[in-house]
Design a protein around this motif. Structure first.
Motif, PDB file in Angstrom:
ATOM      1  N   ALA A 128     -97.683  98.179  67.139  1.00 39.81           N
ATOM      2  CA  ALA A 128     -98.179  99.023  66.050  1.00 39.81           C
ATOM      3  C   ALA A 128     -97.736  98.371  64.752  1.00 39.81           C
ATOM      4  CB  ALA A 128     -97.626 100.447  66.164  1.00 39.81           C
ATOM      5  N   ASP A 129     -98.519  98.532  63.712  1.00 34.04           N
ATOM      6  CA  ASP A 129     -98.183  97.967  62.403  1.00 34.04           C
ATOM      7  C   ASP A 129     -97.694  99.082  61.498  1.00 34.04           C
ATOM      8  OD1 ASP A 129     -98.839  95.277  62.955  1.00 34.04           O
ATOM      9  OD2 ASP A 129    -100.967  95.737  62.733  1.00 34.04           O
ATOM     10  N   HIS A 130     -96.394  99.067  61.215  1.00 31.38           N
ATOM     11  CA  HIS A 130     -95.761 100.111  60.408  1.00 31.38           C
ATOM     12  C   HIS A 130     -95.605  99.657  58.961  1.00 31.38           C
ATOM     13  CE1 HIS A 130     -94.607 102.487  63.976  1.00 31.38           C
ATOM     14  NE2 HIS A 130     -94.392 101.314  64.556  1.00 31.38           N
ATOM     15  N   GLN A 131     -95.646 100.621  58.062  1.00 26.71           N
ATOM     16  CA  GLN A 131     -95.453 100.310  56.646  1.00 26.71           C
ATOM     17  C   GLN A 131     -93.982 100.011  56.338  1.00 26.71           C
ATOM     18  OE1 GLN A 131     -97.740 102.826  57.610  1.00 26.71           O
ATOM     19  NE2 GLN A 131     -99.184 101.153  57.248  1.00 26.71           N
ATOM     20  N   TYR A 132     -93.080 100.745  56.983  1.00 22.05           N
ATOM     21  CA  TYR A 132     -91.645 100.550  56.794  1.00 22.05           C
ATOM     22  C   TYR A 132     -90.982 100.298  58.150  1.00 22.05           C
ATOM     23  CZ  TYR A 132     -91.092 101.758  51.836  1.00 22.05           C
ATOM     24  OH  TYR A 132     -91.131 101.748  50.468  1.00 22.05           O
ATOM     25  N   ILE A 133     -90.081  99.323  58.187  1.00 23.01           N
ATOM     26  CA  ILE A 133     -89.293  99.024  59.375  1.00 23.01           C
ATOM     27  C   ILE A 133     -87.822  99.170  58.994  1.00 23.01           C
ATOM     28  CG2 ILE A 133     -88.811  97.355  61.214  1.00 23.01           C
ATOM     29  CD1 ILE A 133     -91.758  98.008  61.022  1.00 23.01           C
ATOM     30  N   LEU A 134     -87.112 100.095  59.621  1.00 21.64           N
ATOM     31  CA  LEU A 134     -85.691 100.295  59.351  1.00 21.64           C
ATOM     32  C   LEU A 134     -84.866  99.649  60.456  1.00 21.64           C
ATOM     33  CD1 LEU A 134     -85.575 104.038  58.192  1.00 21.64           C
ATOM     34  CD2 LEU A 134     -86.256 101.989  56.911  1.00 21.64           C
ATOM     35  N   VAL A 135     -83.905  98.807  60.070  1.00 20.22           N
ATOM     36  CA  VAL A 135     -83.056  98.110  61.037  1.00 20.22           C
ATOM     37  C   VAL A 135     -81.588  98.297  60.650  1.00 20.22           C
ATOM     38  CG1 VAL A 135     -84.811  96.397  61.644  1.00 20.22           C
ATOM     39  CG2 VAL A 135     -83.229  95.936  59.746  1.00 20.22           C
ATOM     40  N   TRP A 136     -80.697  97.924  61.574  1.00 22.30           N
ATOM     41  CA  TRP A 136     -79.264  98.110  61.339  1.00 22.30           C
ATOM     42  C   TRP A 136     -78.688  97.121  60.341  1.00 22.30           C
ATOM     43  CZ3 TRP A 136     -76.499  98.684  66.749  1.00 22.30           C
ATOM     44  CH2 TRP A 136     -76.910  99.865  67.350  1.00 22.30           C
ATOM     45  N   ASN A 137     -79.074  95.850  60.491  1.00 16.77           N
ATOM     46  CA  ASN A 137     -78.334  94.785  59.802  1.00 16.77           C
ATOM     47  C   ASN A 137     -79.244  93.608  59.470  1.00 16.77           C
ATOM     48  OD1 ASN A 137     -78.561  93.231  62.256  1.00 16.77           O
ATOM     49  ND2 ASN A 137     -76.843  94.395  63.078  1.00 16.77           N
ATOM     50  N   GLN A 138     -78.654  92.596  58.826  1.00 15.99           N
ATOM     51  CA  GLN A 138     -79.431  91.427  58.407  1.00 15.99           C
ATOM     52  C   GLN A 138     -79.919  90.616  59.594  1.00 15.99           C
ATOM     53  OE1 GLN A 138     -80.143  90.745  55.004  1.00 15.99           O
ATOM     54  NE2 GLN A 138     -81.666  89.459  56.029  1.00 15.99           N
ATOM     55  N   PHE A 139     -79.130  90.572  60.681  1.00 19.99           N
ATOM     56  CA  PHE A 139     -79.551  89.846  61.881  1.00 19.99           C
ATOM     57  C   PHE A 139     -80.889  90.395  62.385  1.00 19.99           C
ATOM     58  CE2 PHE A 139     -74.839  89.706  62.123  1.00 19.99           C
ATOM     59  CZ  PHE A 139     -74.660  88.329  62.056  1.00 19.99           C
ATOM     60  N   MET A 140     -80.985  91.721  62.452  1.00 25.20           N
ATOM     61  CA  MET A 140     -82.206  92.348  62.949  1.00 25.20           C
ATOM     62  C   MET A 140     -83.361  92.158  61.974  1.00 25.20           C
ATOM     63  SD  MET A 140     -80.447  95.829  64.457  1.00 25.20           S
ATOM     64  CE  MET A 140     -81.979  96.622  64.942  1.00 25.20           C
ATOM     65  N   ALA A 141     -83.075  92.216  60.680  1.00 21.64           N
ATOM     66  CA  ALA A 141     -84.129  91.993  59.676  1.00 21.64           C
ATOM     67  C   ALA A 141     -84.695  90.588  59.813  1.00 21.64           C
ATOM     68  CB  ALA A 141     -83.572  92.214  58.273  1.00 21.64           C
ATOM     69  N   ASP A 142     -83.815  89.600  60.008  1.00 27.23           N
ATOM     70  CA  ASP A 142     -84.264  88.217  60.171  1.00 27.23           C
ATOM     71  C   ASP A 142     -85.066  88.048  61.457  1.00 27.23           C
ATOM     72  OD1 ASP A 142     -82.971  87.601  57.826  1.00 27.23           O
ATOM     73  OD2 ASP A 142     -81.200  86.734  58.799  1.00 27.23           O
ATOM     74  N   GLU A 143     -84.622  88.726  62.529  1.00 32.78           N
ATOM     75  CA  GLU A 143     -85.358  88.665  63.796  1.00 32.78           C
ATOM     76  C   GLU A 143     -86.765  89.220  63.621  1.00 32.78           C
ATOM     77  OE1 GLU A 143     -81.744  89.144  67.090  1.00 32.78           O
ATOM     78  OE2 GLU A 143     -82.910  90.894  66.460  1.00 32.78           O
ATOM     79  N   TYR A 144     -86.852  90.365  62.958  1.00 35.77           N
ATOM     80  CA  TYR A 144     -88.180  90.966  62.778  1.00 35.77           C
ATOM     81  C   TYR A 144     -89.096  90.022  62.005  1.00 35.77           C
ATOM     82  CZ  TYR A 144     -91.891  94.283  62.052  1.00 35.77           C
ATOM     83  OH  TYR A 144     -93.122  94.880  62.069  1.00 35.77           O
ATOM     84  N   ARG A 145     -88.616  89.463  60.931  1.00 41.37           N
ATOM     85  CA  ARG A 145     -89.446  88.537  60.132  1.00 41.37           C
ATOM     86  C   ARG A 145     -89.872  87.335  60.962  1.00 41.37           C
ATOM     87  NH1 ARG A 145     -85.482  90.091  56.160  1.00 41.37           N
ATOM     88  NH2 ARG A 145     -86.470  91.356  54.514  1.00 41.37           N
ATOM     89  N   PRO A 173     -70.925  92.858  59.169  1.00 36.72           N
ATOM     90  CA  PRO A 173     -72.280  92.285  59.204  1.00 36.72           C
ATOM     91  C   PRO A 173     -73.188  92.941  60.244  1.00 36.72           C
ATOM     92  CG  PRO A 173     -70.636  90.545  59.110  1.00 36.72           C
ATOM     93  CD  PRO A 173     -69.897  91.820  59.364  1.00 36.72           C
ATOM     94  N   PHE A 174     -72.597  93.597  61.240  1.00 37.70           N
ATOM     95  CA  PHE A 174     -73.386  94.203  62.315  1.00 37.70           C
ATOM     96  C   PHE A 174     -73.653  95.683  62.080  1.00 37.70           C
ATOM     97  CE2 PHE A 174     -70.938  90.644  63.829  1.00 37.70           C
ATOM     98  CZ  PHE A 174     -71.879  89.891  64.501  1.00 37.70           C
ATOM     99  N   ILE A 175     -72.697  96.390  61.457  1.00 37.72           N
ATOM    100  CA  ILE A 175     -72.891  97.824  61.232  1.00 37.72           C
ATOM    101  C   ILE A 175     -73.282  98.126  59.783  1.00 37.72           C
ATOM    102  CG2 ILE A 175     -71.307  98.373  63.102  1.00 37.72           C
ATOM    103  CD1 ILE A 175     -69.194  99.094  61.067  1.00 37.72           C
ATOM    104  N   HIS A 176     -73.142  97.138  58.906  1.00 31.24           N
ATOM    105  CA  HIS A 176     -73.636  97.153  57.527  1.00 31.24           C
ATOM    106  C   HIS A 176     -72.823  98.040  56.587  1.00 31.24           C
ATOM    107  CE1 HIS A 176     -76.517  96.171  54.444  1.00 31.24           C
ATOM    108  NE2 HIS A 176     -76.721  97.444  54.171  1.00 31.24           N
TER     109      HIS A 176
END
Length: 461
Positions: A196-213, A439-442
């Motif tokens: 699904a294509d979401h307008q907003y993606i909420l993640v825990w940390n920078q690692f997950m943000a980089d993975e999503y990108r 870095p993991f729990i932000h």
């Protein structure tokens, strides 16, 4: 319309951990102050809604609708998509899982993967399978009842669940905006693809943000906002009102006032079926020492019956979710945790001296409470091959960055476990575990719930 002055939000909950992250964390309470909230869930019915409303002193509503299940054809294409995704991005988690397969399977798989990656077919197949799945899940007659609610937005709390994708994609055809909350640090590298294509993606940390990108750039979806919020359910660990609970904790579990507490947080049964062997070692440790209590905190998907033999041990306390009638996966998948689940976990974590765990997110929970962690990386008295050993779980993709921080003590046999316990319990630890896992729990303050809400307000304004 129940309240015409508030925008209506549909929240999808198909997972117990998502319920903890959104309901028990207090996100739902904050959400209900600003919006008119409706839940569409596979584990929450009217009785649970009444309990939630009473516990948080709010008013949220239930949508009485069965979420369409996945048919055989869609399941086949989604498995093919998942396989293509893991191999295209060379994800360590899947490599380890594949290593447990039969040799004949690997002999067939490896050349096929190599040819598809070299030819570029893997990337093309991945893109078109995802498009097909999104199209197929965008039209469902059974979901047309949702048209009557006029939702301003839909929040997917388990966005890798195809059932939630189905609802989101259907509502997108009605121009209803969507937000995804990725509920765990392993989801993006272990669960496949968000269809699904979401307008907003909420993640825990920078690692997950980089993975999503990295993973979703090939799909070229437009106008996505990827936001780091921290972990909503971790806010309770930073709330001062729970600090002075030692006496109540010891009274509740009948722990002598001079005893030091070792918390052993078990994993899901299918994750480590022989955890009783580790408990045997912990029992032996308590028999050789004095003033030690071991609390066995059973994972909701663990099998408590395997620990009945330890009940007679004076040094052992077994804690299991009271409202969970059994340990079968189908029961756990539809389990609604009790409202005080997070409070009980927080009190237990804050009143132990050390947390013993097996490749679990509890590594982060303990560190957030500034508690030392001992990580079990052995299989009891046996020596198992890597493909069957618990050691392999620490090599999963999401665990690798945390391993490099070296915030925990990894033990590979019983003697190392005993030595680590002695050192921790007798010498104490001065390390700032919270800073190590930041870095993991932000967040190191109770700010994650507010961060989620700020993003919801921005999304719906």
């Amino acid at each position: 319309m129940v309240n015409g002055s508030k925008k209506r939000i549909l929240v999808l909950i198909t997972n117990s951990f998502a319920a903890i992250n959104v309901l028990h964390s207090g996100v739902i309470q904050k959400m209900a102050e600003k919006y008119e909230v409706f839940l569409l869930s596979t584990l929450i019915k009217q009785q649970e809604i009444d309990q939630i409303n009473q516990y948080f002193n709010i008013r949220v509503h239930i949508v009485n609708l069965e979420i369409p299940s996945e048919n055989v054809v869609l399941r086949f294409f989604r498995q093919l998509e998942k396989w293509s995704f893991f191999h295209f991005f060379h994800i360590e988690t899947q490599k380890i899982k594949t290593s447990t397969r039969r040799n004949n399977f690997k002999k067939l798989l490896h050349p096929l993967v190599f040819l598809m990656n070299v030819s570029g077919l893997n990337r093309i197949m991945l893109i078109y399978i995802r498009k097909m799945i999104i199209y197929q899940t965008s039209y469902s007659r059974s979901l047309k009842i949702l048209d009557h609610f006029h939702f301003a937005g839909v929040i997917s709390t388990s966005p890798l669940d195809i059932r939630e994708n189905n609802v989101v994609n259907f509502l997108k055809t009605r121009k209803v905006s969507s937000m995804a909350m990725v509920i765990s640090w392993d989801n993006l590298t272990s669960k496949g693809i968000i269809n699904a294509d979401h307008q907003y993606i909420l993640v825990w940390n920078q690692f997950m943000a980089d993975e999503y990108r990295r993973f979703y750039a090939i799909f070229k979806s437009q106008d996505r906002q990827i936001r780091i919020t921290g972990i909503p359910r971790f806010d309770i660990y930073f709330q001062s009102e729970l600090e002075k609970t030692a006496s109540n904790f010891r009274l509740r579990f009948k722990i002598p006032p001079n005893n030091k507490v070792i918390l052993f947080a078990t994993s899901a049964f299918k994750h480590f079926p022989d955890q009783a062997l580790i408990i045997n070692d912990l029992v032996e440790y308590t028999r050789r020492r004095v003033n030690i209590t071991v609390m066995i905190r059973c994972h909701p998907a663990d099998q408590i019956d395997r620990y009945r033999s330890f009940i007679s041990e004076k040094s052992i306390i077994i804690w299991h979710p009271e409202n969970l009638p059994g340990a079968a996966d189908e029961i756990f998948n539809n389990w609604m945790p009790p409202p005080d689940f997070l409070k009980t976990l927080s009190i237990t974590m804050k009143n132990c001296e050390v947390c013993v765990q097996v490749a679990s997110t509890i590594r982060l929970d303990a560190a957030a409470c500034n508690k030392p962690v001992i990580s079990i990386a052995y299989d009891g008295p046996r020596v198992l091959p890597y493909s069957k050993s618990v050691k392999r779980f620490y090599d999963y993709s999401h665990q690798l960055p945390l391993n490099r921080v070296k915030m925990d003590q990894m033990v590979y046999n019983k003697q190392q476990l005993f030595d680590s316990l002695d050192k921790t319990l007798n010498e104490g630890c001065d390390a700032d575990y919270r800073s190590l896992v930041k870095p993991f729990i932000h967040n190191l303050e109770p700010k994650s719930v507010d961060s989620v809400m700020q993003n919801i307000h921005e999304w719906l304004r």
